[in-house]
Motif scaffolding. Structure first.
Motif, short mmCIF file in Angstrom:
data_model
loop_
_atom_site.label_atom_id
_atom_site.label_comp_id
_atom_site.label_asym_id
_atom_site.label_seq_id
_atom_site.Cartn_x
_atom_site.Cartn_y
_atom_site.Cartn_z
N VAL A 15 -14.06 -6.53 -5.85
CA VAL A 15 -13.33 -5.47 -6.56
C VAL A 15 -12.62 -4.62 -5.52
O VAL A 15 -13.25 -4.15 -4.56
CB VAL A 15 -14.27 -4.58 -7.40
N SER A 16 -11.32 -4.43 -5.71
CA SER A 16 -10.52 -3.57 -4.84
C SER A 16 -10.05 -2.37 -5.64
O SER A 16 -9.62 -2.51 -6.77
CB SER A 16 -9.30 -4.33 -4.29
N VAL A 17 -10.15 -1.19 -5.04
CA VAL A 17 -9.79 0.06 -5.73
C VAL A 17 -8.78 0.83 -4.89
O VAL A 17 -8.95 0.98 -3.68
CB VAL A 17 -11.04 0.92 -5.98
N LEU A 35 0.85 -1.19 0.00
CA LEU A 35 0.00 0.00 0.00
C LEU A 35 0.89 1.24 0.00
O LEU A 35 1.56 1.52 0.99
CB LEU A 35 -0.92 -0.01 1.22
N PRO A 36 0.91 1.99 -1.09
CA PRO A 36 1.81 3.14 -1.18
C PRO A 36 1.49 4.20 -0.12
O PRO A 36 0.35 4.32 0.35
CB PRO A 36 1.55 3.69 -2.60
N ASP A 37 2.51 4.98 0.21
CA ASP A 37 2.36 6.05 1.19
C ASP A 37 1.23 6.99 0.78
O ASP A 37 1.18 7.49 -0.35
CB ASP A 37 3.68 6.83 1.25
N GLY A 38 0.29 7.20 1.69
CA GLY A 38 -0.80 8.14 1.46
C GLY A 38 -1.94 7.61 0.63
O GLY A 38 -2.85 8.37 0.27
N MET A 39 -1.94 6.32 0.32
CA MET A 39 -2.99 5.75 -0.51
C MET A 39 -3.98 4.95 0.33
O MET A 39 -3.67 4.44 1.41
CB MET A 39 -2.39 4.84 -1.58
N ALA A 40 -5.19 4.84 -0.21
CA ALA A 40 -6.25 4.06 0.42
C ALA A 40 -6.68 2.95 -0.51
O ALA A 40 -6.56 3.06 -1.74
CB ALA A 40 -7.45 4.95 0.75
N VAL A 41 -7.18 1.87 0.05
CA VAL A 41 -7.72 0.77 -0.74
C VAL A 41 -9.03 0.33 -0.11
O VAL A 41 -9.15 0.23 1.11
CB VAL A 41 -6.72 -0.41 -0.85
N ALA A 42 -10.02 0.14 -0.96
CA ALA A 42 -11.34 -0.32 -0.51
C ALA A 42 -11.74 -1.51 -1.36
O ALA A 42 -11.47 -1.54 -2.57
CB ALA A 42 -12.38 0.79 -0.63
N THR A 43 -12.39 -2.48 -0.75
CA THR A 43 -12.85 -3.67 -1.46
C THR A 43 -14.34 -3.85 -1.25
O THR A 43 -14.85 -3.70 -0.14
CB THR A 43 -12.10 -4.92 -0.97
#
Length: 325
Positions: free
Chosen positions: A267-269, A225-233
């Motif tokens: 689905v993950s974004v 997970l890159p610095d400052g990024m979010a992921v939602a599934t």
């Protein structure tokens, strides 16, 4: 009940690496991280940070922040702002946060061709996953945001922000920690995650996408997970039921007024904003097989896990594959 039920399909990977790494051989070696956990939105939250960080000093402020979001956008609360709007005839003033989330929801509805539909609440309730009552589901164009007011062109329209509000809460929680001086952490809010800085071992924070098939336990993919990024599934594993041999999930296909066919098991974004990642994950999961084309046309970084005869088949868009371990 609270904002909405969990759809947890992300697993935070902290401490001694739980993905593609060995458990520490020396049991006396200091633990690299510490965690703090709590409950919110009928789900959980967890913050992971370097071991020297005093996370407990933030607990009261975090609980207050999440309680505020719940009071603004929960359709399960009779006293929430969104319930007040749903019961009003035409227009209602709301907080700036609720207006921002509603405006973003309508933007995603437009850009996704209506696959994200904030008027879908009555259909969600009809299929046993919500409590919003109303009419005219599928008419998101009848909703509007003007300043800090929500408007509708018909009294029967309602707004459901459950597919995006948790992402906004994730953003606010991460922003609070940043403003409080924390420089490295991983926030997990009901399976949606956002990072800042690096893991104490000097690498990006690592997480996993849970295998969305009910018969399979454990991760399907590991991610950096890159610095400052979010992921939602978004997927069907955590909220679905079987009736007469057919499985029905909480993700509604607004174009056919019924639960999604489940061709996209999850689905993950990835996005810099958890709110945007959350909304697009909902839209693309509802779109099913059309999801990758919609994601590509909107520049969305996504991982699709499709149910196929040969098992689980992945497909990525927008460079998501760069972050897979």
């Amino acid at each position: 009940m609270s904002l909405y039920s969990t759809r947890r399909q992300m697993i935070a990977m902290t401490g001694a690496a739980l993905w593609a790494g060995a458990v520490r051989a020396n049991p006396t070696e200091p633990v690299a991280t510490r965690t703090m956990e709590g409950r919110a939105f009928a789900s959980h939250w967890r913050i992971t940070a370097p071991a020297h960080v005093d996370l407990e000093r933030h607990r009261a402020n975090i609980d207050a922040l999440l309680a505020r979001i719940d009071a603004q956008m929960s359709p399960w609360r009779d006293d929430s702002e969104i319930t007040g709007f749903n019961l009003t005839q035409r227009e209602r003033a709301v907080s700036p946060d609720t207006a921002l989330v509603a405006r973003t929801a309508l933007d995603i509805a437009r850009d996704s061709g209506g696959w994200f539909d904030p008027t879908v609440g009555p259909l969600v309730a009809q299929w046993g996953f919500g409590r919003i009552s109303g009419s005219h589901a599928g008419r998101w164009e009848g909703l509007a945001v003007s300043g800090d007011s929500l408007r509708k062109d018909d009294a029967g329209l309602t707004m459901d922000l459950c597919g995006i509000a948790k992402g906004r809460a994730l953003d606010l929680l991460a922003a609070y920690l940043h403003d409080a001086g924390e420089t490295a952490f991983l926030v997990d809010l009901g399976g949606e995650l956002k990072s800042e800085g690096l893991h104490p071992e000097g690498r990006p924070w690592q997480i996993a996408v849970e295998d969305p098939r009910p018969s399979h336990n454990g991760p399907a993919f590991g991610l950096r997970l890159p610095d400052g990024m979010a992921v939602a599934t978004s997927g069907l594993r955590s909220q679905s039921y079987e009736l007469d041999g057919q499985r029905y999930g909480h993700i509604i296909d607004p174009h056919h007024a019924r639960p999604s066919d489940g061709s996209a098991a999850s689905v993950s974004v990835l996005d810099a904003e958890g709110m945007v990642a959350d909304g697009w994950a909902t839209a693309l999961a509802a779109a099913g097989e059309q999801g990758p084309q919609i994601a590509q046309s909107n520049g969305i970084s996504a991982l699709f896990l499709f149910n196929t005869a040969g098992g689980l088949t992945p497909q990525t868009t927008g460079g998501f594959d760069r972050y897979i371990l």
